[in-house]
Design an enzyme around this catalytic site. Structure first.
Site, short mmCIF file in Angstrom:
data_model
loop_
_atom_site.label_atom_id
_atom_site.label_comp_id
_atom_site.label_asym_id
_atom_site.label_seq_id
_atom_site.Cartn_x
_atom_site.Cartn_y
_atom_site.Cartn_z
N ASP A 169 0.86 -1.21 0.00
CA ASP A 169 0.00 0.00 0.00
C ASP A 169 0.87 1.23 0.00
OD1 ASP A 169 -2.12 1.72 0.12
OD2 ASP A 169 -2.53 1.39 2.24
N GLU A 211 -2.67 10.15 -0.74
CA GLU A 211 -3.97 9.47 -0.78
C GLU A 211 -4.46 9.19 0.62
OE1 GLU A 211 -6.69 5.96 -0.69
OE2 GLU A 211 -4.71 6.17 0.21
N GLU A 212 -3.54 8.78 1.47
CA GLU A 212 -3.92 8.19 2.76
C GLU A 212 -4.71 9.14 3.66
OE1 GLU A 212 -3.91 5.23 3.47
OE2 GLU A 212 -2.35 4.20 2.36
N HIS A 242 -1.38 -0.94 6.35
CA HIS A 242 -1.25 0.09 7.40
C HIS A 242 -0.55 -0.40 8.66
CE1 HIS A 242 -4.77 2.69 5.60
NE2 HIS A 242 -3.92 2.30 4.68
ZN LIG Z 1 -3.73 2.71 -0.66
ZN LIG Z 2 -3.89 2.86 2.66
#
Ligand SMILES: [Zn+2]
Ligand SMILES: [Zn+2]
Ligand SMILES: [Zn+2]
Ligand SMILES: [Zn+2]
Lengths: 453, 453
Positions: free
Chosen positions: B273, B307-308, B406
């Site tokens: 991610d 993005e997060e 995460h």
């Molecule tokens: Zn992501």
């Molecule tokens: Zn993420």
């Protein structure tokens, strides 16, 4: 029972043993004891408040479970405390690392130390390397443990790497974790400083970080690491071996000794190392007590203090009971996780081998193989064997043990009832049959001599 | 090519697409790009020095890979910094917990705060509960995410739990991690404070700890927790969307848009991610460039900033390019791990559906199903679709994604070459065919209207 034939169990005894095997396996007490220990006490590193809470828990749990006698025996050792532990790659690719101090490590200077890494594939390679390449550097032993059989091969890098590195002028050592997982948990564990060699800080990074640091080093530029530890020696501490007994019906002064170690490392809650061993031994004895099938001899459960930092509980037990080795009918510690048991080996006098064979036959339906007559009874009982105690090795399946061992991830959710219940049933059968056996298994000078061959 | 028949690919085009599919799958570039990003940059939380290093890495990597054009577009957002994060059960069973602050959380008072826990099975239960039970307490939402399909179900507890709890007088909130693993890693992720409700500190504990705390609560006594966070808002920061293009041979001003987000959370190295998404998109375009098979239209790879913490990169891209939506031939972001791709859906005008069907047939041998015509193109491109951009959804297999997502454990060693190479090959086929298609896929007012139905 057939009088005069002392080397076989009676039909009735074999039936009782088989009943224990099948019924104890349906019992969930070992799982519940372990749930209690990990939830109500959790981490219990030797010398910490968790150690004292674990001792209180054990005493009260033995009593609650209805053991006939419960007592403590003091165990004194030098304690160590963990502090801040941080590491990061400073250049060329700045990144934090997941690390932990090894037990007994000294601290770094207050704001940490920074030096270039030098990588070795193993302790052997470090020992073979010229000092001029190492002086002023941080040694990085990147020895990957491939499977659970390699613990003995890889662990010397953890225990004696620091002094080997310091002898050649290294300023610190950081090893690849001794563990088989691929998660970002460092594995702690004890290390030792050799007398006469200056101590240097010692830490372990997770396997994941070791892979990453190796990739950085492969790029060819010096890789510089900052290490900050504030761990330190913390004075003398007295903990306890906590002991519970089910008194034997005919030979109460002879006893079968089972147990585990009560201390754990501080990062996890010590579910597999060694809460499981404690729970297996306690529940095995309790099962016999609850079902009113007391054997001839006493069953003694010892929860040893401070195994992790140097087998202090085992040594104290031996010192306190050295004069009575011959009263030990059989000894076996559980300290390799939650089971199942896969093999039973023995260390008994030749006359008792037919009885061992019968025990193995009772256990065979649990998937347990028969082993040889050279059993290791577990870390805290190893010296008892050397002193002449008849010993048993109930080998626990350890394929995932070193994934979790000494990490934050050693927690109760990893325990599978079917596994630990099989191990508890095995210990119950073993303890009952050994305590009931029509023959002394030979503890004393005869077996002591056998060790020396 | 058959003139006049604009809704099918030529035989030759289909052959080229099939060759890309098979050859790109043998290519290991996506794996190598991801190795480079995670090793040389690592964590790159928006607004941190790692963010800036990632931007520099991306610009230089695009150039090294031979993209025709490389540039950056600014993205400004309020940044947040993590600080100390600690929690422990204070009574009745003192134990440390593995926790992490949720993104945007305020700090606790300097020495932490202590309060009793009140447990809820879900956000819904919290919303339904009477305030008098919650006032002065720390809310514990213990909502277990059973599998990867439940992210949308469970994540509202993370994003809006704090304000729901604060509205009823809670002093802090700590949630069970939104994740499917059983390791002792807390999962971070962003949360939001509702305007007009006092902000309270917000954290997540690992699934392992949530199980343990629930066991403690079941014992019936008040369970008191101490929480210490020093996270805080950290002023405005400007990062960049980093963009690389392979210029089209006939219609260079129309483009196929692929990408991922360059930022990650700070606990791991952002391998799945969303380093994987970045690597998949970069390598797909590079494969076409390297093999000199430029399609008619441009292929534009966007690595989105932040993005997060609120889709800032995606929003900035839309603002900067809103006037040219109709120049987007197709848009698809990869942000659900390393692959493989399991399904391709579309969002195109009806006339283009036969072309989509041909694309799906080329991809079928990779195990990719045909989806519907209501595709979601990914988090940073969702608003582009709402603005009328033709979109594709290349669904990534996510069964293990939320084990790692995460957490500190989102690291490169989890990447399997066969998985990421399949995804890179799929993106190469998709990008090439969409860019080569004999028909415009319909971006503009027509598709914008379709969204509003
Ligand atoms: Zn992501
Ligand atoms: Zn993420
Ligand atoms: Zn152990
Ligand atoms: Zn251990």
């Amino acid at each position: 029972e057939k009088p005069g034939v002392n080397t076989i169990f009676s039909e009735r005894e074999l039936q009782t043993a088989a009943w224990i095997r099948d019924a104890a396996r349906q019992d969930n007490l070992s799982y519940k004891i372990l749930e209690s220990l990990t939830t109500e006490v959790g981490p219990r590193m030797a010398g910490t408040p968790g150690d004292a809470r674990a001792v209180a828990w054990a005493e009260s749990k033995f009593k609650e479970l209805g053991f006939d006698k419960v007592w403590k025996e003091p165990v004194t050792f030098p304690s160590w405390k963990r502090g801040v532990e941080k590491a990061e790659i400073v250049s060329p690719f700045p990144q934090p690392l997941a690390i932990t101090a090894l037990g007994n490590s000294i601290a770094t200077p207050d704001n940490g130390l920074v030096a270039d890494l030098i990588e070795f594939a193993s302790l052997k390679d470090l020992v073979a390397a010229p000092p001029e390449k190492i002086k002023g550097k941080i040694v990085f032993i990147n020895h990957k443990m491939q499977n659970s059989n390699e613990y003995g091969l890889v662990v010397p890098g953890r225990s004696s790497g620091a002094s080997e590195a310091a002898r050649k002028g290294a300023v610190a050592i950081i090893i690849r974790s001794v563990g088989t997982d691929s998660h970002r948990f460092p594995h702690t564990g004890v290390m030792r400083y050799e007398a006469g060699v200056p101590p240097i800080p010692a830490a372990a990074m997770s396997n994941v970080d070791a892979d990453m640091v190796a990739r950085m080093i492969k790029r060819g530029k010096p890789v510089s690491l900052k290490l900050e530890l504030s761990s330190s020696a913390n004075g003398s501490y007295t903990s306890y071996n906590v002991i519970g007994e089910i008194t034997g019906s005919e030979l109460p002064n002879e006893y079968v000794l089972i147990g585990g170690h009560l201390d754990s490392w501080d990062l996890g809650t010590g579910a597999i190392d060694d809460g499981a061993g404690c729970a297996i031994a306690m529940s095995a004895a309790e099962f016999i007590q609850r079902n009113r099938i007391k054997p001839k001899r006493t069953i003694r459960v010892v929860l040893f203090a401070n195994e992790e930092q140097g087998l202090f509980g085992g040594k104290a037990y031996l010192e306190a009971h050295r004069q009575q080795i011959s009263r030990i009918q059989a000894a076996a510690e559980a300290d390799l996780g939650q089971g199942p048991v896969t093999k039973m080996s023995s260390f008994v006098r030749a006359e008792a081998l037919p009885l061992v064979k019968q025990m193995q036959m009772v256990l065979a339906p649990l998937g347990i193989e028969a082993g040889d007559n050279n059993a290791f009874p577990g870390p805290d009982m190893g010296d008892l064997r050397l002193a002449g105690a008849a010993s048993f090795g109930l080998a626990l399946k350890a394929d995932d043990y070193f994934d979790l061992h000494h990490t934050p991830d050693d927690t109760f959710d990893k325990i599978e009832p079917a596994r630990i219940n099989q191990a508890a049933a095995t210990y119950a059968v073993f303890a009952w049959m050994a305590a009931q056996a029509p023959l002394h298994f030979g503890s004393g000078p005869e077996l002591e001599k056998l060790n020396k061959k």
